[in-house]
Design an enzyme around this catalytic site. Structure first.
Site, PDB file in Angstrom:
ATOM      1  N   VAL A   1       0.828  -1.208   0.000  1.00 31.78           N
ATOM      2  CA  VAL A   1       0.000   0.000   0.000  1.00 31.78           C
ATOM      3  C   VAL A   1       0.865   1.263   0.000  1.00 31.78           C
ATOM      4  O   VAL A   1       0.367   2.362  -0.188  1.00 31.78           O
ATOM      5  CB  VAL A   1      -0.948   0.001   1.222  1.00 31.78           C
ATOM      6  CG1 VAL A   1      -1.862   1.218   1.216  1.00 31.78           C
ATOM      7  CG2 VAL A   1      -1.793  -1.265   1.235  1.00 31.78           C
ATOM      8  N   GLU A   2       2.167   1.087   0.182  1.00 31.66           N
ATOM      9  CA  GLU A   2       3.045   2.254   0.229  1.00 31.66           C
ATOM     10  C   GLU A   2       3.965   2.272  -1.002  1.00 31.66           C
ATOM     11  O   GLU A   2       3.542   2.613  -2.094  1.00 31.66           O
ATOM     12  CB  GLU A   2       3.808   2.278   1.551  1.00 31.66           C
ATOM     13  CG  GLU A   2       2.858   2.437   2.742  1.00 31.66           C
ATOM     14  CD  GLU A   2       3.570   2.555   4.070  1.00 31.66           C
ATOM     15  OE1 GLU A   2       4.400   3.473   4.211  1.00 31.66           O
ATOM     16  OE2 GLU A   2       3.297   1.732   4.969  1.00 31.66           O
ATOM     17  N   MET A   3       5.224   1.845  -0.866  1.00 31.18           N
ATOM     18  CA  MET A   3       6.152   1.959  -1.986  1.00 31.18           C
ATOM     19  C   MET A   3       6.134   0.725  -2.891  1.00 31.18           C
ATOM     20  O   MET A   3       6.602   0.769  -4.026  1.00 31.18           O
ATOM     21  CB  MET A   3       7.552   2.259  -1.447  1.00 31.18           C
ATOM     22  CG  MET A   3       7.575   3.585  -0.676  1.00 31.18           C
ATOM     23  SD  MET A   3       9.071   3.885   0.297  1.00 31.18           S
ATOM     24  CE  MET A   3      10.141   4.550  -0.976  1.00 31.18           C
TER      25      MET A   3
END
Length: 346
Positions: A148-150
């Site tokens: 969900v981030e990088m």
């Protein structure tokens, strides 16, 4: 007659000025007496801010910090080359993005928790709101692999990507000269961690603790006094004014009924599955808090004064007056420091 009048006029103003001067001196003395010993008391509670947050397991060198800075700002650490560490922890805005929760790399999906400031974070005893990482080195590796981030698929994928960049092959070799295979994920974490350990922001409050009695205004001193006497120091103590313990959010009530949070986050319980950890969160640092809105684990409250009022009720069962809230806020502004310009951008 005119001479007599002039003399009397001079005497009148002399007496009046002398009286005003005496009153001002008395007032200054009263204010000094009111805050006598406050700095010493505060220093015992908060300690001293170090210049660097050292880690015996990750020696800080210039080459390692330089590499960590390069990695921190590099969007190539994300799957689609869109975001960097600095995207959510912007060093030009006190280490945050000023959003309730942050968008991720691929499709813009938002996370569920507020991105806390990276400034002074290396002073904390654990990282993330739920404390699932022991230090900034371990924390640095989390978002890179988080889908969900990088959203990098694996450690090996990132290592391969970095090895294909000549500049990184050289900078990793310089930062880790004793490592035969320096371009590896654990060294990415160490380099970013070393950089973050330099992000310490001394403030007027620290100058006051160091002996400069004029570093804080009388209003800020009154705010500090209120901060201590109200009981805020039960959680917000130590050199980071927080970050050293976990606390239930809502000791005297359900936090979501006050903050209107949705969804309801169970905090550290999601890591430990221990019922005693329900609604437990790491106590945030208050350094630079006036610049890092919105507040709490979900960014549910935008206003600092309102946050102080809520904390008084939820954590201390106190209905703070407007005067008390505003006084504490005055002190919190004195915790604002500055990131050295050399670290703000590549």
């Amino acid at each position: 007659m005119k001479q007599l009048f002039a003399i009397l006029t001079i005497l009148f103003f002399a007496v009046a000025c002398g009286s005003n001067s005496t009153k001002e001196q008395a007032q200054d003395q009263a204010e000094k007496d009111a805050y006598a010993g406050l700095a010493e008391k505060a220093k015992a509670i908060f300690g001293t801010l170090p210049e660097v947050a050292e880690n015996p397991d990750n020696a800080i060198t210039n080459a390692k910090v330089a590499l960590g800075k390069q990695l921190y700002f590099d969007v190539r650490l994300s799957k689609d080359n869109k975001i960097s560490c600095n995207s959510c922890h912007n060093l030009n805005s006190y280490g945050v993005d000023n959003l309730p929760v942050s968008p991720g790399n691929d499709d813009g999906t938002f996370g569920v928790r507020n991105s806390p400031t990276v400034l002074n974070a290396a002073l904390h005893t654990t990282q993330f709101w739920d404390g699932r990482a022991k230090d900034v080195e371990e924390q640095a590796g989390g978002p890179i692999l988080n889908p969900v981030e990088m959203a990098i698929e694996s450690e090996a994928v990132l290592e391969k990507r970095l090895r294909n960049i000549e500049e990184y092959r050289q900078s990793f070799a310089e930062a880790f000269p004793d490592d035969k295979n320096p371009v590896k994920y654990s060294n990415v974490q160490k380099a970013i961690g070393a950089f973050e350990r330099k992000l310490i922001t001394p403030s007027p409050f620290d100058a006051y603790l160091a002996g400069d009695k004029n570093a804080l205004t009388n209003e800020e001193k009154a705010g500090l006094d209120n901060f201590i006497n109200t009981g805020c120091i039960a959680c917000h103590s130590g050199n980071a004014l927080g970050g050293k313990m976990f606390q239930k959010f809502g000791t005297f009530g359900n936090y979501w009924e006050v903050t209107h949070s949705n969804p309801i986050d169970e905090g550290r319980f999601e890591v430990t599955q221990n019922d005693a950890d329900k609604y437990m969160f790491k106590v945030p640092s208050l350094r630079n808090v006036a610049q890092t809105a919105p507040y709490f684990h979900d960014g549910s409250v935008k206003d600092l004064a309102e946050s102080v009022r809520m904390m008084g009720k939820l954590q201390l069962n106190k209905d703070l007056t407007d005067e008390e809230v505003n006084s504490i806020v005055k002190f919190l502004y004195a915790l604002t420091g500055e990131v050295p310009e050399e670290y703000k951008s590549i």
